[in-house]
Design an enzyme around this catalytic site. Sequence first.
Site, PDB file in Angstrom:
ATOM      1  N   ASP A 140      -2.817  -4.889  -0.085  1.00  0.00           N
ATOM      2  CA  ASP A 140      -2.355  -6.166   0.475  1.00  0.00           C
ATOM      3  C   ASP A 140      -3.124  -6.561   1.726  1.00  0.00           C
ATOM      4  O   ASP A 140      -3.435  -7.742   1.920  1.00  0.00           O
ATOM      5  CB  ASP A 140      -0.844  -6.148   0.734  1.00  0.00           C
ATOM      6  CG  ASP A 140      -0.365  -4.989   1.600  1.00  0.00           C
ATOM      7  OD1 ASP A 140      -1.196  -4.184   2.085  1.00  0.00           O
ATOM      8  OD2 ASP A 140       0.861  -4.873   1.793  1.00  0.00           O
TER       9      ASP A 140
ATOM     10  N   MET B  10       0.812  -1.215   0.000  1.00  0.00           N
ATOM     11  CA  MET B  10       0.000   0.000   0.000  1.00  0.00           C
ATOM     12  C   MET B  10       0.850   1.272   0.000  1.00  0.00           C
ATOM     13  O   MET B  10       2.038   1.245   0.310  1.00  0.00           O
ATOM     14  CB  MET B  10      -0.917   0.021   1.216  1.00  0.00           C
ATOM     15  CG  MET B  10      -1.952  -1.091   1.236  1.00  0.00           C
ATOM     16  SD  MET B  10      -2.992  -1.062   2.716  1.00  0.00           S
ATOM     17  CE  MET B  10      -3.983   0.413   2.423  1.00  0.00           C
ATOM     18  N   HIS B  11       0.212   2.384  -0.347  1.00  0.00           N
ATOM     19  CA  HIS B  11       0.680   3.757  -0.119  1.00  0.00           C
ATOM     20  C   HIS B  11       1.799   4.242  -1.047  1.00  0.00           C
ATOM     21  O   HIS B  11       2.008   5.444  -1.172  1.00  0.00           O
ATOM     22  CB  HIS B  11       1.174   3.946   1.319  1.00  0.00           C
ATOM     23  CG  HIS B  11       0.261   3.450   2.378  1.00  0.00           C
ATOM     24  ND1 HIS B  11      -1.075   3.794   2.450  1.00  0.00           N
ATOM     25  CD2 HIS B  11       0.488   2.619   3.430  1.00  0.00           C
ATOM     26  CE1 HIS B  11      -1.622   3.207   3.500  1.00  0.00           C
ATOM     27  NE2 HIS B  11      -0.711   2.492   4.104  1.00  0.00           N
TER      28      HIS B  11
END
Length: 497
Positions: free
Chosen positions: A239, A81-82
């Site tokens: 995820d 992520m991110h």
Amino acid sequence: MSYVIGVDLGTSAVKTVLVNRSGEVVAEHSESYPLSQPKPGYSEQRPEDWVDATVISLKKLMHVSQAAPESVEGLSFSGQMHGLVLVDGEGAVLRPAILWNDTRTTQQCRRIEQQLQGRLLDIARNRALEGFTLPKLLWVQEQEPDIFAQAVRLLLPKDYVRFRLTGQYAMDYSDAAGTLMLDVAGRSWSKDILDAFNLPEELCPPLVESFQHCGTLLPEIAEQSGLLSSTSVYAGGADNACGALGAGILEEGKTMCSIGTSGVILSFEERRDVDLEGRVHFFNHSEPDAFYVMGVTLAAGYSLDWFKKTFAPGISFQELLSGVEAVPAGSSGLLFTPYIAGERTPHPDAEIRGSFIGMDVSHKLPHFTRAVLEGITFSLRESVELLRASGKDVNTIISIGGGAKNEVWLQMQANIFNAEIVKLASEQGPAMGAAMLAAYGSGWFKSLQACAEEFLQEAVRYTPQPEVVEKYEELFKLYQDVYPQTQSLSAALAKHR
């Protein structure tokens, strides 16, 4: 026989799994890629390394399985992520991706808080933390204006890989929720947040459901991977959302513990208006119109990996853990805090650092190893307690990831969490969640819940041991005292790093 493929794009490697209609993993393969840390607090990767490794892994997966290309009905993704990927009008990457565990953006987080104040939690439902995407975007805007001026689209890691495989831009809700730019309850890009920082909405890709069809493989990718150009590609998810799918966290009352590089306590949430005051993350699920609440330990498995590389590089993980069961609960008075990369929950603190407390001459390698396992689990217990404080019953937890591979650690989780721990018969975590999205997208099941019932089976349960639970209750209180008593020391030491 027909199959789907789950692609799990992690921080250190991409994993692909080939799954049949019964949920059996017929074959799997992993390809690693490097991590760049050019300065303290920086964490970057080359997006093209993800693409190359994914294509290679798909090719080797098909070779090992000997599955006919026409038998693969679809593939989908789980992704770290991110991470910020910026591309220009031709889709070319403008700079290395800034990853989730990059902590350079503290000033940008303070800017976000000052600009938006209470509106941030109202809209994005999460605090401004260094790991999120918006602070990274603002860092580029401030520090690399020439690059920012060329940016036409921002993507998250798996979305860049999917774009390179299909030529289509998209981002699913579960991953978009981690950007800090999404109206989480409203399921749309927030004009208020974007306007506050002069960010054009065109920078954000179209939003889609995790199981939505997002094109087929480009001819050159199909040729390189051993698949057909007609292979359907589905959006995929974050995820943690995919890990939740792969653990069957699809209804109220179900909770998951996932220990990988980071550690996660995640619980299904159907209330869109629950107020958690930003103490834990609140994200969109890959299940339609559902959410999940989540606490994060930044360095969970990473703490164990660091410990082994630093203090026991010449032995395997199996050897390292082999003596842990002989060490009593509490590691004979030794405590470890896993703050080696800062912390996320319940202490959003990029400056705090880890510690061993209580060392003496009687402690040997197994004591330190057990203390690391206990410290990671104590940190995750703090997230469990936040969920309980919100009114959730956390009596049964499905454990996945590295923490589910060792029986001693599984029993330790049962005792520290004071909850039954379930280990699945075949645990593939986010990769299985990605495969489930492809299976549902391909029409194999009427719902993700029906897919989970077919694909996932419980293997064994670990029950709390009352006398050990009582001892860990005392130790957990001591563990909670370490953060406030070392915070100022860590802040003072930060200038000497």
